[in-house]
Write an enzyme that holds these catalytic residues in place. Structure first.
Site, mmCIF file in Angstrom:
data_model
loop_
_atom_site.group_PDB
_atom_site.id
_atom_site.type_symbol
_atom_site.label_atom_id
_atom_site.label_comp_id
_atom_site.label_asym_id
_atom_site.label_seq_id
_atom_site.Cartn_x
_atom_site.Cartn_y
_atom_site.Cartn_z
ATOM 1 N N CYS A 251 0.865 -1.193 0.000
ATOM 2 C CA CYS A 251 0.000 0.000 0.000
ATOM 3 C C CYS A 251 0.900 1.241 0.000
ATOM 4 O O CYS A 251 2.086 1.145 -0.343
ATOM 5 C CB CYS A 251 -0.982 -0.012 1.164
ATOM 6 S SG CYS A 251 -0.224 0.029 2.805
ATOM 7 N N ARG B 161 -3.339 -0.591 5.459
ATOM 8 C CA ARG B 161 -3.947 -1.667 4.675
ATOM 9 C C ARG B 161 -3.046 -2.880 4.472
ATOM 10 O O ARG B 161 -3.468 -4.020 4.748
ATOM 11 C CB ARG B 161 -4.391 -1.121 3.305
ATOM 12 C CG ARG B 161 -5.508 -0.111 3.392
ATOM 13 C CD ARG B 161 -5.696 0.671 2.095
ATOM 14 N NE ARG B 161 -4.550 1.530 1.818
ATOM 15 C CZ ARG B 161 -4.398 2.265 0.738
ATOM 16 N NH1 ARG B 161 -5.316 2.229 -0.209
ATOM 17 N NH2 ARG B 161 -3.333 3.039 0.591
ATOM 18 N N ASP C 185 -8.246 3.979 1.290
ATOM 19 C CA ASP C 185 -7.263 4.319 2.316
ATOM 20 C C ASP C 185 -8.005 4.795 3.565
ATOM 21 O O ASP C 185 -8.685 5.816 3.526
ATOM 22 C CB ASP C 185 -6.371 5.440 1.759
ATOM 23 C CG ASP C 185 -5.256 5.788 2.714
ATOM 24 O OD1 ASP C 185 -5.302 5.356 3.882
ATOM 25 O OD2 ASP C 185 -4.327 6.493 2.284
HETATM 26 P P1 4NP Z 1 -1.790 2.869 4.081
HETATM 27 O O1 4NP Z 1 -2.437 4.208 4.658
HETATM 28 O O2 4NP Z 1 -1.259 3.179 2.710
HETATM 29 O O3 4NP Z 1 -2.946 1.914 4.043
HETATM 30 O O4 4NP Z 1 -0.716 2.436 5.048
HETATM 31 C C1 4NP Z 1 -1.711 5.406 4.768
HETATM 32 C C2 4NP Z 1 -0.928 5.628 5.860
HETATM 33 C C3 4NP Z 1 -0.233 6.813 5.987
HETATM 34 C C4 4NP Z 1 -0.335 7.777 4.997
HETATM 35 C C5 4NP Z 1 -1.119 7.550 3.894
HETATM 36 C C6 4NP Z 1 -1.804 6.344 3.771
HETATM 37 N N1 4NP Z 1 0.350 9.006 5.143
HETATM 38 O O5 4NP Z 1 0.165 9.895 4.291
HETATM 39 O O6 4NP Z 1 1.135 9.164 6.096
#
Ligand code: 4NP
Length: 152
Positions: free
Chosen positions: A8, A14, A122
């Site tokens: 991800c 995720r 997300d």
């Molecule tokens: P992930 O979610 O891609 O599912 O781990 C996110 C976690 C952090 C961030 C963006 C998406 N961020 O911008 O820090």
């Protein structure tokens, strides 16, 4: 050994869930599962507390995972690379060295919803219910992946 990588953006919401769910369904003697993020935002971090909580609610402990960034060598190491959304897909494919690398990359929800190109939303900026929804979607896809791999 068959190796599967979940990818991800941050590797804290995720893909750690997808990693924990799939690993819980597969025999560790034959299958290795890991996860990574396309960004460098959370290298070395634990999964988001909300992911840890929804996993725990469903009987899984993902609190031993730490964030890492996707690297080109992952195309070498892994047989299957599952991404959560189209942006992840684009970012991973951008790093591919050849056509064989690209064929390893798949949207994970196409396992449970073939050819629909659905995305795992997300949940980072949303509430806890987003994490329940994500868990359910990933659990369904991981069940299909497990059935397929068990036959291979
Ligand atoms: P992930 O979610 O891609 O599912 O781990 C996110 C976690 C952090 C961030 C963006 C998406 N961020 O911008 O820090």
């Amino acid at each position: 050994m068959i190796r599967i990588l979940m990818v991800c953006l941050g590797n804290i919401c995720r893909s750690p869930l997808a990693h924990g769910i799939l690993a819980s369904k597969l025999d560790a003697d034959y299958f290795e599962v890991d996860s990574a993020g396309t960004s460098n935002y959370h290298i070395g971090n634990l999964p988001d507390q909300r992911s840890i909580a929804v996993a725990r609610k469903n009987g899984l402990d993902i609190s031993n995972q730490t964030g890492r960034q996707f690297i080109v060598n992952d195309f070498e190491t892994y047989d299957y690379i599952y991404v959560m959304d189209n942006s992840n897909f684009k970012n991973v494919v951008k790093m591919a060295r050849n056509a064989a690398d690209i064929t390893k990359v798949k949207l994970i929800l196409n396992e449970s919803n073939p050819d629909k190109d659905l995305e795992v939303p997300d949940p980072y900026y949303g509430g806890r219910s987003g994490f329940d929804d994500v868990y359910k979607m990933l659990d369904e896809s991981c069940s299909v992946i497990t059935e397929k791999l068990s036959k291979s």
